[in-house]
Design an enzyme around this catalytic site. Sequence first.
Site, PDB file in Angstrom:
ATOM      1  N   ALA A  63       0.957  -1.167  -0.035  1.00  0.00           N
ATOM      2  CA  ALA A  63       0.027   0.086   0.160  1.00  0.00           C
ATOM      3  C   ALA A  63       0.923   1.139  -0.081  1.00  0.00           C
ATOM      4  O   ALA A  63       1.933   1.217   0.225  1.00  0.00           O
ATOM      5  CB  ALA A  63      -0.987  -0.248   1.066  1.00  0.00           C
ATOM      6  N   GLY A 102      -0.701  -5.228   0.068  1.00  0.00           N
ATOM      7  CA  GLY A 102      -1.518  -4.897  -1.150  1.00  0.00           C
ATOM      8  C   GLY A 102      -1.347  -5.633  -2.486  1.00  0.00           C
ATOM      9  O   GLY A 102      -1.996  -5.764  -3.185  1.00  0.00           O
ATOM     10  N   GLU A 105      -2.185  -8.947  -2.612  1.00  0.00           N
ATOM     11  CA  GLU A 105      -3.655  -9.224  -2.504  1.00  0.00           C
ATOM     12  C   GLU A 105      -4.130  -8.916  -3.946  1.00  0.00           C
ATOM     13  O   GLU A 105      -4.977  -9.530  -4.427  1.00  0.00           O
ATOM     14  CB  GLU A 105      -4.242  -8.218  -1.498  1.00  0.00           C
ATOM     15  CG  GLU A 105      -4.134  -8.655   0.024  1.00  0.00           C
ATOM     16  CD  GLU A 105      -4.500  -7.495   0.720  1.00  0.00           C
ATOM     17  OE1 GLU A 105      -5.386  -7.919   1.773  1.00  0.00           O
ATOM     18  OE2 GLU A 105      -4.312  -6.182   0.852  1.00  0.00           O
ATOM     19  N   GLU A 125       1.755  -6.957   6.977  1.00  0.00           N
ATOM     20  CA  GLU A 125       0.686  -6.033   7.633  1.00  0.00           C
ATOM     21  C   GLU A 125       0.981  -6.047   8.890  1.00  0.00           C
ATOM     22  O   GLU A 125       0.752  -5.084   9.838  1.00  0.00           O
ATOM     23  CB  GLU A 125      -0.682  -5.900   7.105  1.00  0.00           C
ATOM     24  CG  GLU A 125      -0.978  -5.637   5.755  1.00  0.00           C
ATOM     25  CD  GLU A 125      -0.957  -6.454   4.828  1.00  0.00           C
ATOM     26  OE1 GLU A 125      -1.104  -6.278   3.668  1.00  0.00           O
ATOM     27  OE2 GLU A 125      -0.178  -7.675   4.945  1.00  0.00           O
TER      28      GLU A 125
END
Length: 698
Positions: A63, A102, A105, A125
């Site tokens: 992210a 992310g 993901e 994370e």
Amino acid sequence: MSEVVKLERHDEVGIVTVDSPPVNALSAAVRGGILECIKAAVADPAIKGIVLTCAGRTFIAGADITEFGKPPKPPALNDVLAEIENSPKPVVAAIHGTALGGGLEVALACHFRVAVKEARLGLPEVKLGLLPGAGGTQRLPRAVGPELAVKMIVGGDPIGAAEALKNGLIEEIIEGPASGGEAFVRKLLAEKRPLRRLRDDDSKIAAAKADRSIFTNAVAAMTKKSRGLEAPFAAADAVGYAIDLPFDEGLKKEREGFLKLVASDQSKAQRYAFFAEREANKIAGVPEGTKSRPVNRVAILGAGTMGGGIAMSFANAGVPVTLIETGEEQLKRGLGIMQKNWEATAARGGIPADAPAKRMALINGVVGIENVGDADLVIEAVFETMAVKKEVFGKLDQFAKPGAVLASNTSYLNIDEIAKSTKRPQDVLGMHFFSPANVMKLCEIVRADKTAPDALVTAVTIARKIAKVPAVVGVCDGFVGNRMLAQRGKQSEKLLFEGALPQQVDAVVTKFGMPMGPFAMGDLAGLDIGWRSRKDRGIKSEIADALCEAGRFGQKTGKGYYKYEAGSRAPLPDPDVEKLIDETLLRLGRKKRVVSDEEILERMMYPMINEGAKILEEGIAARPSDIDVVWLYGYGWPIYRGGPMFWADSVGLKHIADRLSFYAKETNDPSLEPAPLLKKLAAEGKTFASLAAASKAA
């Protein structure tokens, strides 16, 4: 079309490339660009299959953390992932570098994944006090099964491409990301392989649905070391939703868990620690563009506990070491311990089986200081007295090559003084490693009065190369960490004279989150060290002296402030110690009182924060966050409390200053009076963080 994401068509294959240096982070622009390009590729009748890949040195590495704590910008990552997952055409993620957070993901929402052999994939994370918030906890268990998913999500460590292939996270290992991804799509189209949407595939979680202990045992193993932390347990719960709930419900619960953690004090502290560590790499007062000197070989003087640990750190990073001792016997003993340590790690599976031999081969053990000649960096780890250090540096001046950086691993002594015994003070600095040096991450880098900027940059660069967290500090007694620790030590000793017991003080400190209390730590280090030093300086410390006079030197003699059963390191409260304290207080005419846990916590922590304020005032540390880095990585300060200066801001500086004034009067100890800087900030209702903000603005 987007600035940072492009779609190209190679006949029937659409190639979507993210190009947002340095790490292709998922900023609003990248999210929007991916969404647009996927939609365009799906709408183009000529395109039959899609590759999602990245330019530059890595796949999407996570992210964009600069967006944290700000109002969200569309599109939301989950909307982008739904678009990828629902594409009627196969979407293949072609991964190089790292696919983290992310980034992974995004790859999990694709129908297939391929990666180059050096790639690493992970969901870290939890290390920021968070859990994956865009389906990672729901899709990864379906890709690799709940056991590996728990390990990756609750532990936060990435895996390599070979392990990803073995466990079904990727389909194959490719040569180059774009070309390999394109070739794989063509193969899919030729084979007419059906799309695999992870959300619809429960085959890998079926066993855990039937027998939940598969999942709970994996969680128990991974959360063993998570004392005090919230995120690992919340992350484990989220993986549990993948097993217990339909996909969309699991996704909703994962999002709730993520939002709760983002707003939590723990995650704020852990994100602060993440940025503080990065900030510590910036050295104040060094001219822009100062380059590091080359370091191809390191010489280490002393093969004892510290020297051996430092040598291991360099060999672990592939840097050749000349390890120097004064005699064959000490050298042999030192090398033997290193070999044993590596073999034990290999036996546990911590390093490959052939690693001990490879690392030992990088270490050349020799006798005699004259062997430093070919080293670019020399680190001395000899006996901690000024006379010995000066003698060593005088000899280094003779034998070290011109331009070699000369570092002392002293934990207290004045580097300016040490530098005077050479004709090249510009090359001299401190590199204070923490014990055990091959494990502890901190390296306090001490800038002396005459240290050259490029010598300083060299020390910081090499510390990072050997996986240490460097913190640049100035010259004073004990630098940052030990200087603050000394204040805690003073108070812990005083508390015994007022009626507290070692086990009560230690329990308060460990409950706060520190790995050990001051008395258990004293027993581990050996109480005779302090005793010898006090005798040298003609200082008395009645209780500690009485313990040493009774032969209680700590763990090494089986008894100190605590007693230790044979072969055990577990401290057990000892009635004999209580009796010895009572007798000492009686002899000194001191009265015992009941000391509350709250008072103990305040007297353990606030004097250290006060000392931190003095350290900032004197310019020994450039930033409050540098002090926090020292405590997080050198002394086991709990990461979820962000470091002593960060924690002080959360408690409130006015409260801390008031309590210090109170204890200064109550205990008749003027050294507890709040430092001028602490007083000033408290009076103005400011924080330590405001200092950092002000200096950035300037």
